[in-house]
Write an enzyme that holds these catalytic residues in place. Structure first.
Site, short mmCIF file in Angstrom:
data_model
loop_
_atom_site.label_atom_id
_atom_site.label_comp_id
_atom_site.label_asym_id
_atom_site.label_seq_id
_atom_site.Cartn_x
_atom_site.Cartn_y
_atom_site.Cartn_z
N ASP A 7 -10.92 3.02 4.35
CA ASP A 7 -11.25 1.59 4.24
C ASP A 7 -12.77 1.38 4.16
O ASP A 7 -13.22 0.27 3.86
CB ASP A 7 -10.72 0.84 5.46
CG ASP A 7 -9.51 -0.02 5.14
OD1 ASP A 7 -9.39 -0.47 3.98
OD2 ASP A 7 -8.71 -0.26 6.06
N GLN A 28 -4.65 -1.40 9.77
CA GLN A 28 -4.57 -2.72 9.14
C GLN A 28 -5.14 -3.77 10.09
O GLN A 28 -4.81 -3.81 11.27
CB GLN A 28 -3.10 -3.04 8.80
CG GLN A 28 -2.91 -4.34 8.03
CD GLN A 28 -3.54 -4.32 6.63
OE1 GLN A 28 -3.64 -3.28 5.99
NE2 GLN A 28 -3.98 -5.48 6.17
N LYS A 42 0.85 -1.20 0.00
CA LYS A 42 0.00 0.00 0.00
C LYS A 42 0.88 1.25 0.00
O LYS A 42 0.66 2.19 -0.77
CB LYS A 42 -0.94 -0.01 1.23
CG LYS A 42 -2.04 -1.06 1.13
CD LYS A 42 -2.81 -1.25 2.44
CE LYS A 42 -3.83 -2.38 2.30
NZ LYS A 42 -4.59 -2.68 3.51
N1 GUN Z 1 -6.99 -6.84 6.37
C1 GUN Z 1 -7.39 -7.60 5.34
N2 GUN Z 1 -7.97 -6.84 4.38
C2 GUN Z 1 -7.93 -5.56 4.84
C3 GUN Z 1 -8.35 -4.33 4.30
O1 GUN Z 1 -8.91 -4.20 3.21
N3 GUN Z 1 -8.11 -3.24 5.06
C4 GUN Z 1 -7.52 -3.32 6.28
N4 GUN Z 1 -7.33 -2.21 6.98
N5 GUN Z 1 -7.11 -4.45 6.82
C5 GUN Z 1 -7.32 -5.57 6.08
#
Ligand code: GUN
Length: 283
Positions: free
Chosen positions: A116, A93, A49
């Site tokens: 998100d 995350q 990311k």
């Molecule tokens: N863990 C697995 N997928 C995601 C996601 O799309 N966003 C976040 N913040 N954590 C995750």
């Protein structure tokens, strides 16, 4: 369907927009990433990311905490990031360690910075079809589907998986497009028969190879959201989807793993960050 290629095009198209924003505002769109603990998959996702942000000129700030970190510490950092006018997006995350109530942490994020799309305000907006920031993986799934489906109206869509991150929101987005949506999960009885009714099959069950070739109707569009890490005896790691890809020769289109939904999730995170930055900035 190559998510990698579509994501690369999307990311490239953001570069000019980010440059324009930065020139006008005097600072770049900024994403704050909060990572707790040392889960290897989470560390890889966060690294990707941040690398993609850098590629288009989005500034990212990383806040890392060890696995013993308290909820209070996270709530305090989120309060600081909410109050900082030069932070436009906040991503925590997941998963978080067991001692931390994930809902409490996600609820603390300013909905305007919730790139998100996990905050209850954005979840509510999605369910009522009234805008807001959409969760990244479901948004990526819809973009992939839109590249091959001309008209969603009345199509049978089956979603396997009922998570808050993928299954539920993707079902709502398909419903919004007037598909007839069936949401199923690992305990659904007669799952293969239900899957076989699908014109659109979205699989987010977290179970490697769950969907066999004979679960897929000829011509169906298959979106495989699974990212399952398998560590072999020799230490090598394989990434497997939820669909037995090699058995599905008869689909209308199918996403591979890796290189399918994964890169689209990251591209959509960048899109959301730029959208949030624009919405928070006057002119
Ligand atoms: N863990 C697995 N997928 C995601 C996601 O799309 N966003 C976040 N913040 N954590 C995750």
């Amino acid at each position: 369907m190559s998510g990698a290629a579509m994501a690369a095009t999307l990311v490239a198209s953001l570069e000019a927009e980010v440059a324009h924003f930065s020139a006008r505002q005097g600072f770049a769109p900024t994403l704050a990433v909060v990572l707790v603990g040392s889960d290897p998959a989470s560390a890889i996702y966060v690294r990707r990311k941040i690398a993609q942000c850098a590629k288009v000129g989005i500034r990212s700030i990383e806040h890392r905490f060890d696995a013993t970190c308290t909820e209070r510490v996270l709530l305090d950092i989120i309060a600081d990031l909410n109050a900082d006018p030069q932070v436009h997006g906040i991503l925590v995350q997941l998963p978080l360690p067991a001692q931390i109530d994930s809902h409490k942490v996600l609820d603390a994020i300013d909905p305007a910075k919730d790139v998100d799309g996990f905050h209850p305000v954005n979840v509510g907006r999605l369910s009522s079809g009234t805008g807001g920031l959409l969760p990244c993986t479901p948004m990526g799934c819809m973009m992939l589907l839109e590249s091959v489906v001309a008209d969603f109206k009345g199509l049978q869509a089956v979603v396997i998986g009922k998570s808050n991150i993928v299954g539920k929101p993707v079902a709502l987005l398909l419903l919004e497009r007037e598909c007839t949506v069936t949401v199923t999960h690992i305990h659904t009885r007669g799952l293969p028969d239900i899957a076989r009714t699908a014109d659109i099959l979205v699989v987010a069950a977290g179970s490697p190879g769950l969907v066999r070739g004979d679960w897929v109707k000829p011509g169906a569009i298959v979106i495989d959201v699974g990212i399952n890490r398998q560590v072999h005896d020799d230490g090598t790691v394989a990434i497997l989807g939820d669909v037995a890809f090699e058995q599905v020769h008869h689909a209308g289109a199918i996403t591979p793993v890796p290189g399918g939904v994964g890169p689209m999730t990251i591209a959509c995170l960048l899109l959301n960050t730029v959208k949030a930055a624009k919405q928070q900035s006057p002119v």
